[in-house]
Write an enzyme that holds these catalytic residues in place. Structure first.
Site, PDB file in Angstrom:
ATOM      1  N   THR A 140       0.831  -1.201   0.000  1.00  0.00           N
ATOM      2  CA  THR A 140       0.000   0.000   0.000  1.00  0.00           C
ATOM      3  C   THR A 140       0.873   1.262   0.000  1.00  0.00           C
ATOM      4  O   THR A 140       0.533   2.261  -0.612  1.00  0.00           O
ATOM      5  CB  THR A 140      -0.906   0.036   1.254  1.00  0.00           C
ATOM      6  OG1 THR A 140      -1.546  -1.228   1.398  1.00  0.00           O
ATOM      7  CG2 THR A 140      -1.949   1.124   1.159  1.00  0.00           C
ATOM      8  N   ARG A 198       7.939  -2.641   2.787  1.00  0.00           N
ATOM      9  CA  ARG A 198       8.139  -2.701   4.235  1.00  0.00           C
ATOM     10  C   ARG A 198       8.517  -4.111   4.641  1.00  0.00           C
ATOM     11  O   ARG A 198       7.845  -5.073   4.272  1.00  0.00           O
ATOM     12  CB  ARG A 198       6.868  -2.278   4.976  1.00  0.00           C
ATOM     13  CG  ARG A 198       6.593  -0.823   4.776  1.00  0.00           C
ATOM     14  CD  ARG A 198       5.449  -0.301   5.610  1.00  0.00           C
ATOM     15  NE  ARG A 198       5.142   1.059   5.172  1.00  0.00           N
ATOM     16  CZ  ARG A 198       4.126   1.772   5.624  1.00  0.00           C
ATOM     17  NH1 ARG A 198       3.307   1.275   6.519  1.00  0.00           N
ATOM     18  NH2 ARG A 198       3.924   2.990   5.169  1.00  0.00           N
ATOM     19  N   SER A 220       6.318   3.909   8.699  1.00  0.00           N
ATOM     20  CA  SER A 220       5.168   4.636   9.222  1.00  0.00           C
ATOM     21  C   SER A 220       4.787   4.246  10.649  1.00  0.00           C
ATOM     22  O   SER A 220       5.582   4.391  11.557  1.00  0.00           O
ATOM     23  CB  SER A 220       4.000   4.446   8.270  1.00  0.00           C
ATOM     24  OG  SER A 220       2.933   5.257   8.660  1.00  0.00           O
ATOM     25  N   HIS A 221       3.585   3.693  10.801  1.00  0.00           N
ATOM     26  CA  HIS A 221       3.067   3.383  12.131  1.00  0.00           C
ATOM     27  C   HIS A 221       3.582   2.053  12.669  1.00  0.00           C
ATOM     28  O   HIS A 221       3.271   1.691  13.804  1.00  0.00           O
ATOM     29  CB  HIS A 221       1.547   3.343  12.069  1.00  0.00           C
ATOM     30  CG  HIS A 221       1.049   2.350  11.051  1.00  0.00           C
ATOM     31  ND1 HIS A 221       1.155   2.590   9.696  1.00  0.00           N
ATOM     32  CD2 HIS A 221       0.507   1.127  11.181  1.00  0.00           C
ATOM     33  CE1 HIS A 221       0.670   1.547   9.041  1.00  0.00           C
ATOM     34  NE2 HIS A 221       0.276   0.647   9.916  1.00  0.00           N
ATOM     35  N   LYS A 255      10.158   4.049   0.212  1.00  0.00           N
ATOM     36  CA  LYS A 255       9.086   4.431  -0.701  1.00  0.00           C
ATOM     37  C   LYS A 255       9.599   5.532  -1.617  1.00  0.00           C
ATOM     38  O   LYS A 255      10.367   6.388  -1.189  1.00  0.00           O
ATOM     39  CB  LYS A 255       7.926   4.956   0.153  1.00  0.00           C
ATOM     40  CG  LYS A 255       6.713   5.360  -0.609  1.00  0.00           C
ATOM     41  CD  LYS A 255       5.585   5.698   0.344  1.00  0.00           C
ATOM     42  CE  LYS A 255       5.672   7.134   0.813  1.00  0.00           C
ATOM     43  NZ  LYS A 255       4.385   7.669   1.253  1.00  0.00           N
ATOM     44  N   ASP A 307       1.839   9.988  13.671  1.00  0.00           N
ATOM     45  CA  ASP A 307       2.429   8.647  13.658  1.00  0.00           C
ATOM     46  C   ASP A 307       3.938   8.691  13.376  1.00  0.00           C
ATOM     47  O   ASP A 307       4.546   9.760  13.377  1.00  0.00           O
ATOM     48  CB  ASP A 307       1.700   7.754  12.646  1.00  0.00           C
ATOM     49  CG  ASP A 307       2.013   8.121  11.211  1.00  0.00           C
ATOM     50  OD1 ASP A 307       2.316   9.298  10.959  1.00  0.00           O
ATOM     51  OD2 ASP A 307       1.972   7.229  10.333  1.00  0.00           O
ATOM     52  N   ASP A 364       5.903   8.564  10.797  1.00  0.00           N
ATOM     53  CA  ASP A 364       6.429   9.476   9.782  1.00  0.00           C
ATOM     54  C   ASP A 364       5.607  10.764   9.692  1.00  0.00           C
ATOM     55  O   ASP A 364       5.748  11.538   8.735  1.00  0.00           O
ATOM     56  CB  ASP A 364       6.519   8.779   8.421  1.00  0.00           C
ATOM     57  CG  ASP A 364       5.187   8.226   7.943  1.00  0.00           C
ATOM     58  OD1 ASP A 364       4.309   7.957   8.789  1.00  0.00           O
ATOM     59  OD2 ASP A 364       5.017   8.054   6.728  1.00  0.00           O
ATOM     60  N   ASP A 412       2.576  11.538   8.993  1.00  0.00           N
ATOM     61  CA  ASP A 412       1.547  11.830   7.991  1.00  0.00           C
ATOM     62  C   ASP A 412       0.143  11.561   8.532  1.00  0.00           C
ATOM     63  O   ASP A 412      -0.829  12.114   8.049  1.00  0.00           O
ATOM     64  CB  ASP A 412       1.805  11.095   6.665  1.00  0.00           C
ATOM     65  CG  ASP A 412       1.918   9.594   6.802  1.00  0.00           C
ATOM     66  OD1 ASP A 412       1.945   9.078   7.948  1.00  0.00           O
ATOM     67  OD2 ASP A 412       2.008   8.909   5.758  1.00  0.00           O
ATOM     68  N   ARG A 413       0.020  10.705   9.544  1.00  0.00           N
ATOM     69  CA  ARG A 413      -1.305  10.470  10.140  1.00  0.00           C
ATOM     70  C   ARG A 413      -1.551  11.442  11.280  1.00  0.00           C
ATOM     71  O   ARG A 413      -0.615  11.969  11.875  1.00  0.00           O
ATOM     72  CB  ARG A 413      -1.379   9.059  10.722  1.00  0.00           C
ATOM     73  CG  ARG A 413      -1.219   7.987   9.691  1.00  0.00           C
ATOM     74  CD  ARG A 413      -1.484   6.640  10.321  1.00  0.00           C
ATOM     75  NE  ARG A 413      -1.297   5.597   9.331  1.00  0.00           N
ATOM     76  CZ  ARG A 413      -1.837   4.401   9.394  1.00  0.00           C
ATOM     77  NH1 ARG A 413      -2.601   4.074  10.425  1.00  0.00           N
ATOM     78  NH2 ARG A 413      -1.627   3.506   8.449  1.00  0.00           N
ATOM     79  N   THR A 470      -7.703   2.170  -1.133  1.00  0.00           N
ATOM     80  CA  THR A 470      -6.888   2.520   0.022  1.00  0.00           C
ATOM     81  C   THR A 470      -5.451   2.830  -0.395  1.00  0.00           C
ATOM     82  O   THR A 470      -4.867   2.120  -1.201  1.00  0.00           O
ATOM     83  CB  THR A 470      -6.910   1.340   1.019  1.00  0.00           C
ATOM     84  OG1 THR A 470      -8.237   1.233   1.520  1.00  0.00           O
ATOM     85  CG2 THR A 470      -5.946   1.560   2.164  1.00  0.00           C
ATOM     86  N   GLU A 489      -8.505   9.402   4.662  1.00  0.00           N
ATOM     87  CA  GLU A 489      -8.715   7.970   4.849  1.00  0.00           C
ATOM     88  C   GLU A 489      -9.144   7.710   6.282  1.00  0.00           C
ATOM     89  O   GLU A 489      -8.776   8.462   7.199  1.00  0.00           O
ATOM     90  CB  GLU A 489      -7.415   7.211   4.574  1.00  0.00           C
ATOM     91  CG  GLU A 489      -6.922   7.305   3.153  1.00  0.00           C
ATOM     92  CD  GLU A 489      -5.807   6.304   2.882  1.00  0.00           C
ATOM     93  OE1 GLU A 489      -6.100   5.223   2.363  1.00  0.00           O
ATOM     94  OE2 GLU A 489      -4.649   6.613   3.212  1.00  0.00           O
ATOM     95  N   GLU A 490      -9.852   6.602   6.455  1.00  0.00           N
ATOM     96  CA  GLU A 490     -10.324   6.242   7.794  1.00  0.00           C
ATOM     97  C   GLU A 490      -9.170   5.933   8.750  1.00  0.00           C
ATOM     98  O   GLU A 490      -9.348   5.916   9.957  1.00  0.00           O
ATOM     99  CB  GLU A 490     -11.294   5.063   7.743  1.00  0.00           C
ATOM    100  CG  GLU A 490     -10.829   3.830   6.977  1.00  0.00           C
ATOM    101  CD  GLU A 490      -9.615   3.131   7.544  1.00  0.00           C
ATOM    102  OE1 GLU A 490      -9.584   2.944   8.766  1.00  0.00           O
ATOM    103  OE2 GLU A 490      -8.711   2.780   6.748  1.00  0.00           O
ATOM    104  N   LYS A 514      -0.622  12.575   2.929  1.00  0.00           N
ATOM    105  CA  LYS A 514      -1.395  13.020   4.070  1.00  0.00           C
ATOM    106  C   LYS A 514      -0.441  13.761   5.007  1.00  0.00           C
ATOM    107  O   LYS A 514       0.769  13.564   4.962  1.00  0.00           O
ATOM    108  CB  LYS A 514      -2.098  11.856   4.750  1.00  0.00           C
ATOM    109  CG  LYS A 514      -1.239  10.648   5.083  1.00  0.00           C
ATOM    110  CD  LYS A 514      -2.135   9.490   5.508  1.00  0.00           C
ATOM    111  CE  LYS A 514      -1.336   8.291   6.000  1.00  0.00           C
ATOM    112  NZ  LYS A 514      -1.030   7.330   4.936  1.00  0.00           N
ATOM    113  N   ARG A 529      -8.710  -6.505   7.675  1.00  0.00           N
ATOM    114  CA  ARG A 529      -9.384  -5.317   8.175  1.00  0.00           C
ATOM    115  C   ARG A 529     -10.869  -5.420   7.836  1.00  0.00           C
ATOM    116  O   ARG A 529     -11.226  -5.680   6.679  1.00  0.00           O
ATOM    117  CB  ARG A 529      -8.809  -4.050   7.544  1.00  0.00           C
ATOM    118  CG  ARG A 529      -7.317  -3.866   7.751  1.00  0.00           C
ATOM    119  CD  ARG A 529      -6.926  -2.396   7.640  1.00  0.00           C
ATOM    120  NE  ARG A 529      -5.499  -2.195   7.470  1.00  0.00           N
ATOM    121  CZ  ARG A 529      -4.592  -2.268   8.442  1.00  0.00           C
ATOM    122  NH1 ARG A 529      -4.969  -2.600   9.666  1.00  0.00           N
ATOM    123  NH2 ARG A 529      -3.313  -2.040   8.201  1.00  0.00           N
TER     124      ARG A 529
END
Ligand code: VG1
Ligand code: CO
Length: 575
Positions: free
Chosen positions: A18, A22, A117-118, A130, A281, A283, A285-286, A348, A367-368, A380, A528
Site C-alpha cells: 500500500t 516494508r 510509518s506506524h 518508498k 504517527d 512518519d 503523515d497520520r 486505500t 482515509e479512515e 497526508k 481489516r
C-alpha cells in the site's frame, strides 16, 4: 573515491505494498537488500544503468533504527547514478509530508522516504522505503510494479566507495560529482503551512489560555510540532510531548489511534484535561484529533474540515472537490453533496489521490486510517490537520466536540469502526477472502437474522425502494443485503484500473461492511473489517459505536467466518 559496479542476485518479495516496501529491519540489513531495490528503482526511473544527469533527489526518513545507515547507502548510489544534487534532511530526518513539500518547492525529480510509518521500530522492528515522484506523491502502481519486476532480473548494482556524508552539518557537501545538501527538515514544510493557516488567530487562541496536548509518539513529528506550535504559535513549552524522535519509538507503536494512543486519551479525560489533544504517527503523515473527553473519528474529521474549509485562509476560495478511500465513512460524501461539490471514492493508499489532486479535481482527501491532507502536498499531513483544527476552533469559537456534533446534527452520524485481525497465517487470510469473493454473486437480496443468511426477503419487508425501518441499536431487525462487490477503481484521470480493492457488502439502509487485507504489514496477514452505519436520529448519537454496530459485527462474522478461518474470537485492534 570511485564508482563501483558490484555483482548481485535478486531477492524475492521486493514488491511494494500500500505504501512502499516494508520488511523487518533484519531483512533490510542483508547485504545488498536495500541496494538491489534502489538500483531497480533508478533503473526504472532513468533506464537501465543510465545516469540521472541534472536531476535532484530528496532523501529522508522517520529516524527509526537503520535510517542513518540506509541514508548513507542511498547517497552513495545516488552519486554513482550521477544525480546533480541530493537534498537530505539533517540527521537523515524528513517527515513524509515534508519530503513531499521539499520535492515540490525545490523542483526535485523525486524523493525517497525511509519509513515503515506506524509500524514499530528498533532492531527487531520494521523498516521501509518508498519513492515519491516529481509531484511529491507516492509513485503510482505502474511504477512500483515495474520496480518490482526489475528487482527480479538485477545482476549488478552501482555504488561508490566514498566516505560518509556528515548528516548533522547543514549545507552543501560533495560526494563524487554530486552535491549533497543537508537541509533543515522543518523549514520548507513550515513555510508551506504558514501560507495556509491563520497563524495570528491560532496565536491569539493560545494567548487566551487554550490548552493543547500534542503527542508526537517519540517519532518524527516532534521537531515539526515543537518548532511550529511552541516556537511560532506561542503554545506553552510542554505542549508537545514525546517530541524527540527515538530509533525505537520508545518501544511503542507510533500509531495514533484509540488502541496505541491510550496515554494521550487518558490525559484528555477529567476536569483538568486540556481543550484539545492530537497525535501523529511514525512518519507524521497520520493524525488523531481529540476534544476534551471526546474522540474524533478520522472520517468525521475529514467531513468537518470539508464543511468549514472556507473559514481557513488557504481554502477561502472553496474546494474543487473531495476524495476519500473506499472504506472511509460516507460522512464527507454528505457534506460534499450539501455543498454541491464532487466526492471521489478511491482505493486505500494515498497514491490514488495523486492524479485527482494534480488535475485540480479535488482539494481535500482523507482515509479512515487517521490520514487527512490536501492539495498543498501529495501526502497526508498530520501537522496540517492539527493546524486546520486549531484554526477552526480559533475562528469559530466552537470546541472540537461542538464542531463534530454540528456535523452530526446536520448530516446524521456515520457510526464507524474498524476491526483488525493481525497475524493471521497468510494462506488462511487468502482463503477467507476467496470464500467471500465466491459468495458475491449470490449475496444481493439475502437476509441476515442475527445468526445466518437466508435467501429472499422476509415477508414483512417492503418493495426494494422502501428501505428498512430504523432498528433499535443492538437488536437485529431485517437486514437485507442490497448489493455486494469487489471494489474496482478506474482512475478518472489516466484511466488505469485497480481491481480487488476490497469486498463491500451494502445493506438496504446503506449500512455496510467492507473486508480487505492490509498491504503494509510485515508478518503474516492482517484482515481489516470496516463497519459503517448512518444514524440520523440525534437521540442515538451518543450510543457507543460497538453497540450501535453490533448487528453489523455479527453479519461480518457470518459472511467471512472469521473465527473459523483465523481461530480468533475477537479483533486484535478496534479503532
Ligand atoms: C494502511 C491504511 C491506509 C494507509 C496506509 C499507509 O494500509 O489502511 O489507509 O494509506 O496504511 O499509511 P493497509 O494496506 O495496511 O490497510 V502510513 O501512515 O502507514 O504510510
Ligand atoms: Co504514516
Amino acid at each position: 573515491m570511485t564508482h563501483q559496479t558490484l555483482p548481485t542476485t535478486p531477492f524475492s518479495g521486493q514488491r511494494p505494498g500500500t505504501s512502499g516496501l516494508r520488511k523487518k529491519v533484519t531483512v533490510f540489513q542483508q547485504p545488498h537488500y536495500l541496494e538491489n531495490f534502489v538500483q531497480a528503482l533508478f533503473d526504472v526511473l532513468h533506464g537501465n544503468d543510465q545516469p540521472a544527469t541534472g536531476l535532484t533527489l530528496v532523501l529522508g526518513g522517520d529516524g527509526r533504527f537503520h535510517n542513518r545507515s540506509a541514508v548513507q547507502t542511498i547517497l552513495r548510489m545516488a552519486a554513482a547514478r550521477g544525480y546533480a544534487r541530493v537534498l537530505v534532511g539533517q540527521g537523515g530526518i524528513l517527515s513524509t509530508p515534508a519530503v513531499s513539500a521539499v520535492i515540490r518547492r525545490h523542483g526535485a525529480s523525486g524523493g525517497i522516504v525511509l519509513s515503515a510509518s506506524h509500524n514499530p521500530g528498533g532492531p527487531d522492528g520494521d523498516f521501509g522505503i518508498k519513492y515519491n515522484s516529481a509531484n511529491g506523491g507516492p509513485a503510482p502502481e505502474k511504477l512500483t510494479e515495474a520496480v518490482y519486476a526489475r528487482t527480479q532480473t538485477l545482476q549488478h548494482i552501482a555504488t561508490s566507495d566514498s566516505a560518509d556524508i556528515a548528516l548533522d552539518t547543514l549545507g552543501p557537501q560533495r560526494l563524487e560529482d554530486t552535491v549533497v545538501e543537508v537541509i533543515d527538515p522543518v523549514a520548507d514544510h513550515a513555510a508551506l503551512l504558514r501560507e495556509l493557516f491563520d497563524f495570528d488567530a491560532i496565536r491569539a487562541l493560545f494567548a487566551r489560555g487554550f490548552r493543547l496536548r500534542f503527542d508526537a509518539m517519540w517519532a518524527v513529528g516532534g521537531p515539526y510540532a515543537k518548532a511550529i506550535l511552541e516556537g511560532e504559535l506561542g503554545a506553552p513549552a510542554g505542549t508537545v510531548v514525546h517530541a524527540e524522535p527515538l530509533e525505537d519509538f520508545g518501544g511503542l507503536h507510533p500509531d495514533p489511534n484509540p488502541a496505541y494512543a491510550d496515554d494521550l486519551i487518558a490525559h484528555l479525560i477529567g476536569p483538568d484535561a486540556p481543550d484539545m489533544g492530537a497525535a501523529t504517527d511514525g512518519d507524521a503523515d497520520r493524525n488523531m484529533v481529540l476534544g476534551r473527553g471526546f474522540l474524533v473519528s478520522p472520517s468525521d474529521s475529514l467531513a468537518v474540515l470539508a464543511a468549514h474549509a472556507t473559514q481557513v485562509p488557504g481554502y477561502r476560495a472553496g474546494l474543487a472537490g473531495v476524495a476519500r478511500s473506499m472504506p472511509t465513512s460516507t460522512a464527507v460524501d454528505r457534506v460534499a453533496k450539501a455543498l454541491g461539490m464532487p466526492c471521489y471514492e478511491t482505493p486505500t493508499g494515498w497514491k490514488f489521490f495523486g492524479n485527482l489532486l494534480d488535475a485540480g479535481q479535488v482539494t481535500l482527501c482523507g482515509e479512515e486510517s487517521y490520514g487527512t491532507g490536501s492539495s498543498h502536498v501529495r501526502e497526508k499531513d498530520g501537522l496540517w490537520a492539527v493546524l486546520f483544527w486549531l484554526n477552526l476552533v480559533a475562528v469559530t469559537g466552537q470546541s472540537v466536540e461542538d464542531l463534530v456534533r454540528g456535523l452530526w446534527r446536520e448530516h446524521g452520524r456515520c457510526v464507524y469502526s474498524r476491526h483488525d485481525y493481525d497475524g493471521i497465517a497468510t494462506e488462511q487470510a487468502h482463503t477467507l477472502m476467496a470464500e467471500l469473493r465466491a459468495q458475491l454473486p449470490t449475496l444481493a437480496g439475502q437476509t441476515f437474522d442475527g445468526h445466518g443468511l437466508s435467501p429472499g426477503r422476509p415477508k414483512t419487508d417492503s418493495a426494494p425502494s422502501g428501505g428498512s425501518e430504523p432498528r433499535a441499536a443492538g437488536s437485529v431487525g431485517a437486514m437485507t443485503i442490497a448489493w455486494a462487490d469487489d471494489f474496482a477503481y478506474t482512475d478518472p484521470v489516466d484511466g488505469s484500473l485497480s481491481q480487488q480493492q476490497g469486498v463491500r457488502v451494502v445493506l438496504e439502509d446503506s449500512s455496510r461492511v467492507v473486508f480487505r487485507l492490509s498491504g503494509t504489514g510485515t508478518e503474516g496477514a492482517t484482515l481489516r473489517v470496516y463497519l459503517e452505519r448512518h444514524e440520523p436520529d440525534a437521540s442515538r448519537h451518543d450510543l457507543p459505536a460497538q453497540e450501535a454496530l453490533a448487528p453489523l459485527i455479527d453479519l461480518a462474522q457470518a459472511l467471512a467466518r472469521i473465527t473459523h478461518h483465523t481461530g480468533m474470537h475477537t479483533p486484535t485492534v478496534i479503532t
